[in-house]
Enzyme design. Structure first.
Site, mmCIF file in Angstrom:
data_model
loop_
_atom_site.group_PDB
_atom_site.id
_atom_site.type_symbol
_atom_site.label_atom_id
_atom_site.label_comp_id
_atom_site.label_asym_id
_atom_site.label_seq_id
_atom_site.Cartn_x
_atom_site.Cartn_y
_atom_site.Cartn_z
ATOM 1 N N GLU A 250 78.869 -61.151 9.362
ATOM 2 C CA GLU A 250 79.960 -61.481 10.390
ATOM 3 C C GLU A 250 80.932 -62.097 9.493
ATOM 4 O O GLU A 250 80.958 -63.223 8.959
ATOM 5 C CB GLU A 250 79.268 -62.435 11.365
ATOM 6 C CG GLU A 250 77.931 -62.265 12.084
ATOM 7 C CD GLU A 250 78.187 -61.192 13.276
ATOM 8 O OE1 GLU A 250 79.515 -60.795 13.540
ATOM 9 O OE2 GLU A 250 77.393 -61.022 14.100
ATOM 10 N N CYS A 284 86.930 -67.339 13.583
ATOM 11 C CA CYS A 284 87.120 -65.808 13.062
ATOM 12 C C CYS A 284 87.861 -64.983 13.869
ATOM 13 O O CYS A 284 88.571 -64.006 13.382
ATOM 14 C CB CYS A 284 85.601 -65.443 12.801
ATOM 15 S SG CYS A 284 84.737 -65.720 14.067
HETATM 16 P P1 NAD Z 1 82.658 -68.523 2.769
HETATM 17 O O1 NAD Z 1 82.328 -67.092 2.652
HETATM 18 O O2 NAD Z 1 83.363 -69.581 1.662
HETATM 19 O O3 NAD Z 1 81.223 -69.423 2.921
HETATM 20 C C1 NAD Z 1 80.137 -69.074 4.000
HETATM 21 C C2 NAD Z 1 78.877 -69.591 3.479
HETATM 22 O O4 NAD Z 1 78.485 -68.825 2.211
HETATM 23 C C3 NAD Z 1 78.817 -71.186 2.909
HETATM 24 O O5 NAD Z 1 77.468 -71.460 3.431
HETATM 25 C C4 NAD Z 1 78.637 -70.914 1.476
HETATM 26 O O6 NAD Z 1 78.241 -72.148 0.777
HETATM 27 C C5 NAD Z 1 78.100 -69.627 1.371
HETATM 28 N N1 NAD Z 1 78.282 -68.938 -0.046
HETATM 29 C C6 NAD Z 1 79.488 -68.926 -0.768
HETATM 30 N N2 NAD Z 1 79.147 -68.220 -1.868
HETATM 31 C C7 NAD Z 1 77.958 -67.362 -1.656
HETATM 32 C C8 NAD Z 1 77.307 -66.453 -2.452
HETATM 33 N N3 NAD Z 1 77.894 -65.944 -3.611
HETATM 34 N N4 NAD Z 1 76.103 -66.089 -2.084
HETATM 35 C C9 NAD Z 1 75.411 -66.670 -0.939
HETATM 36 N N5 NAD Z 1 76.190 -67.445 -0.184
HETATM 37 C C10 NAD Z 1 77.261 -67.890 -0.553
HETATM 38 O O7 NAD Z 1 83.328 -68.864 4.236
HETATM 39 P P2 NAD Z 1 83.709 -70.221 4.958
HETATM 40 O O8 NAD Z 1 85.045 -70.520 4.077
HETATM 41 O O9 NAD Z 1 82.711 -71.156 5.085
HETATM 42 O O10 NAD Z 1 84.097 -69.745 6.494
HETATM 43 C C11 NAD Z 1 85.514 -69.168 6.903
HETATM 44 C C12 NAD Z 1 85.471 -67.769 6.726
HETATM 45 O O11 NAD Z 1 84.232 -67.117 7.779
HETATM 46 C C13 NAD Z 1 86.559 -66.898 7.507
HETATM 47 O O12 NAD Z 1 86.872 -65.813 6.746
HETATM 48 C C14 NAD Z 1 86.041 -66.733 8.843
HETATM 49 O O13 NAD Z 1 87.189 -65.695 9.536
HETATM 50 C C15 NAD Z 1 84.706 -66.253 8.672
HETATM 51 N N6 NAD Z 1 84.103 -66.526 9.995
HETATM 52 C C16 NAD Z 1 83.567 -65.163 10.575
HETATM 53 C C17 NAD Z 1 82.709 -65.558 11.667
HETATM 54 C C18 NAD Z 1 82.400 -64.169 12.323
HETATM 55 O O14 NAD Z 1 81.254 -64.213 13.299
HETATM 56 N N7 NAD Z 1 82.623 -62.907 12.110
HETATM 57 C C19 NAD Z 1 82.501 -66.708 12.151
HETATM 58 C C20 NAD Z 1 83.110 -67.730 11.720
HETATM 59 C C21 NAD Z 1 83.877 -67.638 10.483
#
Ligand code: NAD
Length: 476
Positions: A250, A284
């Site tokens: 997502e 998002c």
């Molecule tokens: P992010 O991708 O930086 O982090 C998300 C999660 O992934 C965190 O828990 C982080 O610690 C973990 N993570 C980071 N690197 C990783 C790796 N290499 N392997 C495994 N896990 C890892 O995202 P964010 O900044 O926390 O959130 C914002 C983003 O999320 C925006 O782009 C937003 O659009 C998106 N988002 C999407 C939805 C949806 O349902 N489509 C909902 C909310 C947010």
């Protein structure tokens, strides 16, 4: 209910929850209240040993839990809902501190979790049946095993429970990794869950950047349910390939909102503004590009500017409509978008090109009037309170413009002519399309992105299958 294991649950001490127990760690990290910069409580940094132990516990619990009938699993979830709701005020306060949301929105998110419990309590995943003259085919849906849930920081409660509830309902066990920026509500939700579920069914490990890759690499985990950025989603998919884990991704979006010439301008303007700036744009499915018919462009922009000027930005208890950005990294990213927009000479209809620095990561909501198609503010997801508007005149052309994005998460169409609005809506390349509303995800609708906005979907009825293997049986 069994005798309380968490009767003395404290909302100012935080542990990882592994095999039914609180587990401290040698290394700690700290969240930050984004409204004030204040350092919050210590949280443990999970290790490879913690992940290995959690997987062993989850696999052991799965062997029993997978055979618990779905009706019984629903009963457990209903009890869990009651326990969670008994602590909804404490959850609201934690969410305010860890995320920076104004009180009314933190309270809304904490309370809205009940909708996810209620929706899933109504679902079943019955055997499907097909037959012809030669055979009867049945398909049933069995759990996958251990699910790893990796969550972002923008809706820590809904996005944690939005994975936990369907995973458990379908008979899986789950290990949840919150964002390091917002670990507090998740660790407490999972601590409460120990009152209801056997050890190993629901676990949580918080930590640093090393933790996510430990989950995606682990051969004992069958599926990763990930919500976060597109860039991380791609890394997760690659990391899951060697063990062929199931993945649901997502990811981010760049939602277009198309406004027809017949709308009630005064009524629609505040809705467009809130679609873009809800949660300070950190959604998002926030509206990220607004296409207004040229006949009403100037009038609509004027109304949007007037409404935006009334929006109060401030801390959690100031009565503000918008809070700060959640963390310094996001604040810097959005400031960089402001700088690019200023440097290129695009027009600020409202908001200042220079973000005022101070205590807390605050940015005033800002509208950019008609930047070019190839500008960063049109092409990229800012994930902050800044949105571009552009005029349109030709229906085919604006549909193309809306679809000319690598992303496809949400989209909106606004118009009194419902037939025309729906005709346009059906042609938008996005997983969730809204007519005469800004983006309002609900547990009743499957949620997932097209193109680079994700793979698969969760929630709705279809979402349950994301946590299952289909097993077909043919009887000849
Ligand atoms: P992010 O991708 O930086 O982090 C998300 C999660 O992934 C965190 O828990 C982080 O610690 C973990 N993570 C980071 N690197 C990783 C790796 N290499 N392997 C495994 N896990 C890892 O995202 P964010 O900044 O926390 O959130 C914002 C983003 O999320 C925006 O782009 C937003 O659009 C998106 N988002 C999407 C939805 C949806 O349902 N489509 C909902 C909310 C947010």
């Amino acid at each position: 209910m069994s005798p309380s294991k968490v009767a003395s649950v404290k909302f100012d001490e935080f542990y990882n929850i592994i095999d039914g127990k609180q587990r401290p760690a040698k290394q700690q990290h700290y969240g930050v209240n984004p409204a004030t910069g204040e350092k919050l409580w210590a949280v443990p940094v999970g290790t490879q040993q913690d992940v290995d132990d959690a997987v062993v516990s989850a696999q052991r619990a799965y062997e029993k839990f997978r055979f618990v009938p779905i009706e019984k699993r629903k009963e457990l979830l209903v009890k869990f809902k009651d326990l969670y709701m008994a602590h909804v005020d404490e959850m609201t306060e934690l969410l305010k501190k860890e995320n920076g949301k104004p009180h009314q929105f933190a309270s809304f998110e904490a309370g809205a979790a009940a909708l996810w419990f209620d929706h899933h309590a109504k679902l079943d995943l019955p055997e499907e049946r097909e037959e012809d003259d030669e055979k009867v085919i049945t398909t049933r849906f069995t759990p996958l095993g251990v699910v790893g849930a990796i969550c972002p920081w923008n809706f820590p409660i809904i996005l944690c429970l939005g994975k936990l509830i369907p995973a458990v309902l379908t008979g899986n066990t789950i290990i949840i990794k919150p964002s390091p920026f917002t670990p507090y509500t998740t660790l407490k939700i999972v601590e409460l869950a120990q009152e209801i579920f056997e050890p190993g069914v629901v676990q949580a490990i918080g930590g640093d950047d090393k933790l996510g890759p430990m989950l995606t690499a682990h051969p004992g985990i069958a599926k990763i349910s990930f919500t976060g950025s597109i860039a991380t989603g791609k890394k997760i998919m690659a990391a899951c390939a060697p063990t062929l884990k199931r993945v649901t991704l997502e990811l981010g979006g760049n939602d277009a909102s198309i406004v027809l010439p017949d709308v009630d301008v005064k009524k629609t303007a505040p809705e467009l503004v809130m679609g873009a700036f809800q949660n300070s744009g950190q959604v998002c499915v926030a509206t990220k590009r607004i296409y207004i018919h040229e006949k009403i462009y100037d009038e609509m922009l004027k109304e949007m500017v007037a409404f935006t000027k009334t929006i109060k930005v401030g801390d959690q208890d100031s009565g503000a409509l918008l809070g700060p950005l959640q963390n310094s990294m996001q604040y810097e990213k959005v400031k960089n978008m402001f700088k690019d927009t200023k440097d290129k000479g695009y027009k600020f209809a409202v908001g200042s090109p220079d973000v005022a620095e101070g205590k807390g990561y605050y940015i005033q909501p800002t509208i950019i009037d008609n930047p070019p198609n190839d500008s960063r503010i049109i092409q990229e997801e800012p994930f902050g309170p800044i949105v571009p508007t552009q005029p349109w005149s030709d229906e085919e052309e604006v549909i193309k413009r809306a679809n000319s994005s690598l992303t496809g998460l949400g989209a909106c169409v606004w118009g009194k002519d419902i037939e025309r609005a729906e005709r346009i809506a059906r042609r938008l390349e996005a997983g969730s399309v809204f007519v005469n509303s800004f983006e309002k995800p609900t547990p009743q609708a499957v949620f997932g992105g097209h193109k680079e906005s994700g793979i698969g979907g969760e929630w709705g009825k279809e979402g349950l299958k994301a946590f299952c293997n289909p097993v077909s049986r043919s009887l000849l």
